[in-house]
Scaffold this active site. Sequence first.
Site, PDB file in Angstrom:
ATOM      1  N   SER A 179      -7.569  29.194  15.092  1.00 13.33           N
ATOM      2  CA  SER A 179      -7.595  30.104  13.937  1.00 13.33           C
ATOM      3  C   SER A 179      -7.676  31.522  14.491  1.00 13.33           C
ATOM      4  CB  SER A 179      -8.817  29.802  13.063  1.00 13.33           C
ATOM      5  OG  SER A 179      -9.983  30.153  13.777  1.00 13.33           O
ATOM      6  N   GLY A 195     -10.848  22.471   6.187  1.00 11.98           N
ATOM      7  CA  GLY A 195      -9.789  21.548   6.603  1.00 11.98           C
ATOM      8  C   GLY A 195      -8.389  22.128   6.545  1.00 11.98           C
ATOM      9  N   GLY A 197      -6.979  24.313   8.453  1.00 12.40           N
ATOM     10  CA  GLY A 197      -6.418  24.326   9.801  1.00 12.40           C
ATOM     11  C   GLY A 197      -6.056  22.919  10.267  1.00 12.40           C
ATOM     12  N   ASP A 198      -6.863  21.939   9.877  1.00  9.11           N
ATOM     13  CA  ASP A 198      -6.599  20.548  10.276  1.00  9.11           C
ATOM     14  C   ASP A 198      -5.318  20.038   9.599  1.00  9.11           C
ATOM     15  OD1 ASP A 198      -9.140  20.776  11.397  1.00  9.11           O
ATOM     16  OD2 ASP A 198     -10.115  19.877   9.648  1.00  9.11           O
TER      17      ASP A 198
HETATM   18  N1  LIG Z   1      -5.590  30.983   0.836  1.00 10.95           N
HETATM   19  C1  LIG Z   1      -4.522  30.413   1.401  1.00 10.95           C
HETATM   20  N2  LIG Z   1      -3.316  30.465   0.803  1.00 10.95           N
HETATM   21  C2  LIG Z   1      -2.231  29.864   1.345  1.00 10.95           C
HETATM   22  N3  LIG Z   1      -2.242  29.204   2.528  1.00 10.95           N
HETATM   23  C3  LIG Z   1      -3.412  29.125   3.193  1.00 10.95           C
HETATM   24  C4  LIG Z   1      -4.609  29.723   2.683  1.00 10.95           C
HETATM   25  N4  LIG Z   1      -5.607  29.488   3.549  1.00 10.95           N
HETATM   26  C5  LIG Z   1      -5.062  28.764   4.575  1.00 10.95           C
HETATM   27  N5  LIG Z   1      -3.747  28.546   4.353  1.00 10.95           N
HETATM   28  C6  LIG Z   1      -2.803  27.824   5.215  1.00 10.95           C
HETATM   29  O1  LIG Z   1      -3.538  26.972   6.101  1.00 10.95           O
HETATM   30  C7  LIG Z   1      -3.379  27.380   7.462  1.00 10.95           C
HETATM   31  C8  LIG Z   1      -4.702  27.245   8.202  1.00 10.95           C
HETATM   32  O2  LIG Z   1      -5.663  28.080   7.593  1.00 10.95           O
HETATM   33  P1  LIG Z   1      -6.773  28.874   8.411  1.00 10.95           P
HETATM   34  O3  LIG Z   1      -6.134  29.918   9.230  1.00 10.95           O
HETATM   35  O4  LIG Z   1      -7.785  29.304   7.396  1.00 10.95           O
HETATM   36  O5  LIG Z   1      -7.306  27.739   9.382  1.00 10.95           O
HETATM   37  P2  LIG Z   1      -8.769  27.417   9.884  1.00 10.95           P
HETATM   38  O6  LIG Z   1      -9.610  28.652   9.902  1.00 10.95           O
HETATM   39  O7  LIG Z   1      -8.605  26.654  11.148  1.00 10.95           O
HETATM   40  O8  LIG Z   1      -9.240  26.454   8.730  1.00 10.95           O
HETATM   41  P3  LIG Z   1     -10.495  25.445   8.695  1.00 10.95           P
HETATM   42  O9  LIG Z   1     -11.416  25.770   9.843  1.00 10.95           O
HETATM   43  O10 LIG Z   1     -11.080  25.729   7.364  1.00 10.95           O
HETATM   44  O11 LIG Z   1      -9.889  24.090   8.812  1.00 10.95           O
HETATM   45  C9  LIG Z   1      -2.850  28.814   7.404  1.00 10.95           C
HETATM   46  O12 LIG Z   1      -2.073  29.116   8.553  1.00 10.95           O
HETATM   47  C10 LIG Z   1      -2.045  28.789   6.121  1.00 10.95           C
HETATM   48  O13 LIG Z   1      -0.765  28.279   6.368  1.00 10.95           O
HETATM   49  O1  LIG Z   2     -14.521  18.751   7.935  1.00  8.25           O
HETATM   50  C1  LIG Z   2     -14.550  20.019   8.539  1.00  8.25           C
HETATM   51  C2  LIG Z   2     -13.190  20.361   9.061  1.00  8.25           C
HETATM   52  O2  LIG Z   2     -12.742  19.363   9.925  1.00  8.25           O
HETATM   53  C3  LIG Z   2     -13.170  21.695   9.757  1.00  8.25           C
HETATM   54  O3  LIG Z   2     -11.934  21.935  10.375  1.00  8.25           O
HETATM   55  C4  LIG Z   2     -14.224  21.789  10.832  1.00  8.25           C
HETATM   56  O4  LIG Z   2     -14.249  23.120  11.256  1.00  8.25           O
HETATM   57  C5  LIG Z   2     -15.597  21.413  10.304  1.00  8.25           C
HETATM   58  O5  LIG Z   2     -16.527  21.377  11.363  1.00  8.25           O
HETATM   59  C6  LIG Z   2     -15.580  20.055   9.621  1.00  8.25           C
HETATM   60  O6  LIG Z   2     -16.866  19.810   9.096  1.00  8.25           O
END
Ligand SMILES: Nc1ncnc2c1ncn2[C@@H]1O[C@H](COP(=O)(O)OP(=O)(O)OP(=O)(O)O)[C@@H](O)[C@H]1O
Ligand SMILES: O[C@H]1[C@H](O)[C@@H](O)[C@H](O)[C@@H](O)[C@H]1O
Length: 359
Positions: free
Chosen positions: A191, A241, A243-244
């Site tokens: 991220s 989730g 990012g997952d």
């Molecule tokens: N508010 C939003 N609107 C549209 N797309 C989103 C939004 N938030 C996330 N996404 C999509 O999801 C992808 C992953 O989001 P983000 O960058 O927040 O990942 P992350 O921080 O690893 O998420 P997490 O840790 O919550 O799993 C982004 O690249 C985008 O494509």
């Molecule tokens: O279920 C969530 C999810 O997998 C996120 O990506 C992670 O950052 C958290 O730790 C987990 O609790």
Amino acid sequence: MVTTTIPQPQTTPIHSALIVGNYCHDVLLQGGAVVAETLGGAASFISNVFTALSVSFHLTSKVGFDFKYPVNHDPIVIPSSKTTVFHAYFDQGHTENAHQDRVLKRVEVCDPINPSDLPDKRFDFGMAVGVGGEILPGTLEKMVEICDAVFVDIQALIRSFDKNDGTVKLVGLKESGFYHLLPRVKFLKASSEEALFMDVEEVRQWCCVVVTHGKDGCEVFWKDGEMKIEPFGANQVDPTGAGDSFLGGLVGGLVHGLVVPDAALLGNLFGSLTVGQIGLPKFDLRLLQRIKDEVQRRKLHNTCWFEGGDDSMSFTKPDGHDEFRASLASTKLVPTCLRDVPRSPGSVEQVIRPPCNGQ
Ligand SMILES: Nc1ncnc2c1ncn2[C@@H]1O[C@H](COP(=O)(O)OP(=O)(O)OP(=O)(O)O)[C@@H](O)[C@H]1O
Ligand SMILES: O[C@H]1[C@H](O)[C@@H](O)[C@H](O)[C@@H](O)[C@H]1O
């Protein structure tokens, strides 16, 4: 001499995939109160997207005796341990070295996944997607030995946990104990907050790096270039989730023969679908069919980039990319009906009220 070309049937390539990371219990809190409890862990979000995209996989995950959700791929149950639990505080964001949108605390931790827990067979690709420090350097080393290509979520490598209250902090990738393995990794996802803990310029020399930027989509970096991939709109109610699911969509797209920029669009689409729901998302069946039809129409390869396809072609934004984005966006426009929503693993989550309002 006259030669004829026999048309090949349109089939989905069969790959053997290995997902490694623990399932966990997620507790979402706001204003001091629990607003939802759900199945969590990157392994569960990625399995959910793979199942939606008809990608088969083997999963290695550990949980404790108290694991409380039904799942399609059974984890290893450790009778003497509890399941990993995360508390996500949605009103304590913006602290130093923490997730911008929430503060995460690991309040219970299950056993790590040891190299000996991994199956003794080869896989076309593997995904190292730990959440609570369960993937050890030896585990990743075994993964790069038994898998032809390995995809890594940096959160599996750089998280550390406060000794007193389990608050998730991040350490530099160089200090993580995994750095020496990066030249053997095919793909690293981070991220934007996590990317601050690595030297993207250095790591892109070894593997493809993708940095996600929430509602602004993502960027892909490789040795000789970089590219921004446009997002899809979403009414965000819970970022957990995203990012997952993004990673599940990206890898699922590659498996179906998309080139990297098009597969990253599929990642963005599944990320956007995930933030619109609390916890593990349930995908409407008609929406999924439309997405799969668009992917089949679009696929430019019969083999995957990570199976040794033509690198230059795989990273160039191909003709028709913007049209593919528009057709994926249009799959979301058709109204969906609740009775089509499949009961997916984790569907017994208790939702008390949404953790945050749409932006
Ligand atoms: N508010 C939003 N609107 C549209 N797309 C989103 C939004 N938030 C996330 N996404 C999509 O999801 C992808 C992953 O989001 P983000 O960058 O927040 O990942 P992350 O921080 O690893 O998420 P997490 O840790 O919550 O799993 C982004 O690249 C985008 O494509
Ligand atoms: O279920 C969530 C999810 O997998 C996120 O990506 C992670 O950052 C958290 O730790 C987990 O609790």
